[in-house]
Write an enzyme that holds these catalytic residues in place. Structure first.
Site, mmCIF file in Angstrom:
data_model
loop_
_atom_site.group_PDB
_atom_site.id
_atom_site.type_symbol
_atom_site.label_atom_id
_atom_site.label_comp_id
_atom_site.label_asym_id
_atom_site.label_seq_id
_atom_site.Cartn_x
_atom_site.Cartn_y
_atom_site.Cartn_z
ATOM 1 N N SER A 72 -20.775 13.235 -7.453
ATOM 2 C CA SER A 72 -19.331 13.441 -7.979
ATOM 3 C C SER A 72 -18.422 12.906 -7.212
ATOM 4 C CB SER A 72 -19.105 14.940 -7.981
ATOM 5 O OG SER A 72 -17.964 15.202 -8.979
ATOM 6 N N ASP A 122 -23.802 15.700 -18.649
ATOM 7 C CA ASP A 122 -23.013 16.154 -17.497
ATOM 8 C C ASP A 122 -21.711 16.939 -17.513
ATOM 9 O OD1 ASP A 122 -20.535 15.322 -15.410
ATOM 10 O OD2 ASP A 122 -22.447 15.140 -14.291
ATOM 11 N N HIS A 179 -23.454 19.099 -14.653
ATOM 12 C CA HIS A 179 -22.647 18.375 -13.445
ATOM 13 C C HIS A 179 -23.345 19.007 -11.998
ATOM 14 C CE1 HIS A 179 -19.900 15.612 -11.425
ATOM 15 N NE2 HIS A 179 -19.425 16.405 -10.794
#
Length: 305
Positions: free
Chosen positions: A111, A227, A285
């Site tokens: 991320s 995600d 995610h």
């Protein structure tokens, strides 16, 4: 007769010695032992911490007991919201200390940690980062609001550029990679981080950024359609929105200007054959650093390659 016995003894001893050498060699491979293994260094995402990688660390050490695995302990939790201009030099220094001690490393960023990792790579001369694994990172930018229903609330997205594209907004890490495809002039003029990282605006370190990124020996780009935080999810593989007849369309990396013009070295790495895509479509995610499948398909194959 004595010669026959002596020859037999020599043959027997030689065979045993050769067998011992082969066993030792096979044993070393099975244990994945020795100092030839590159250390794995990991950088967490926004509002996360180095503990995010506890499960992945266990998996790596199960497969490679003698590998050095380091999740960098810096800017955890709310500290990760501070400006990336503050964070990247700190992470870069820690990475430099590790490479000085161990030599070439594999760097992994999840991320926002992927954006930081690329910042470390591009700003660090002779970085000694052999492989970079990017797990679901907004590499080409972010245009989604995670708290909005299904990331589709246009009012939140329309408001975000007003918050981000000013001097105060640029003090927040998440605003520094906010890329509004409907306000590209404002993005290029008032986002002082990502356009510079992608070398799409002039700056004094442009050649350095491209040279350092191009020094990577392997680039692994992991992303997936489930995600739900990185928007569009293809951003982690350098795809992004373009406005076509007032409609937003995701264009792949090879249709992006920064790739076509090879502004920071992405095309160089790709055409050298050193860029790999890993697409896993059933991972949310926060699952990227916990998923066994992600580890087996997107991480493990590149730890010793």
């Amino acid at each position: 007769r004595t010669n026959i016995v002596t020859s037999a003894l020599i043959y027997s001893t030689s065979t045993m010695l050769l067998g011992a050498i082969l066993l030792a060699y096979v044993g070393s491979i099975a244990a994945q032992g020795g100092s030839n293994l590159r250390p794995l260094v990991m950088i967490h995402g926004v509002t996360g911490s180095y503990h995010d990688f506890d499960i992945m660390t266990q998996r790596v050490l199960h497969d490679y007991p003698n590998m050095t695995v380091i999740a960098i302990d810096a800017y955890n939790y709310l500290g990760s919201l501070l400006s990336l201009d503050l964070q990247i030099p700190v992470f870069a220094l820690k990475v430099k200390e590790i490479t000085r001690k161990y030599g070439p490393i594999t760097l992994l960023g999840h991320s926002q940690g992927g954006v930081i990792a690329r910042g470390v790579i591009e700003t660090s001369d002779n970085h000694n980062i052999h492989t970079y694994i990017q797990l679901s990172a907004p590499a080409a930018g972010e245009y989604g609001v995670p708290l909005a229903p299904n990331n589709k609330t246009e009012s939140e997205r329309r408001l975000s550029w007003r918050i981000c594209y000013n001097s105060l907004g640029q003090l927040l890490s998440v605003c520094q990679y906010w890329n509004d495809p409907r306000h590209q002039e404002d993005y290029l003029e008032n986002n002082h981080f990502l356009p510079k990282l992608n070398n799409v605006v002039p700056h004094k370190d442009a050649e350095k950024y491209k040279r350092n990124f191009s020094d990577l020996k392997r680039l692994v780009l992991a992303a997936g359609s489930h995600d739900r935080v990185i928007v569009p999810w293809q951003s982690s593989q350098f795809g992004f929105y373009q406005e076509v007849n007032k409609t937003l369309v995701v264009k792949p990396y090879y249709e992006q200007d920064f790739y076509i013009e090879d502004t920071f070295g992405l095309r160089t790495v790709k055409e050298r054959g050193d860029m790999t895509f890993c697409t896993v479509n059933d991972v949310t995610h926060t699952g990227w650093y916990k998923s066994k499948r992600v580890y087996e398909e997107c991480v493990r194959p590149w730890l010793v390659a």
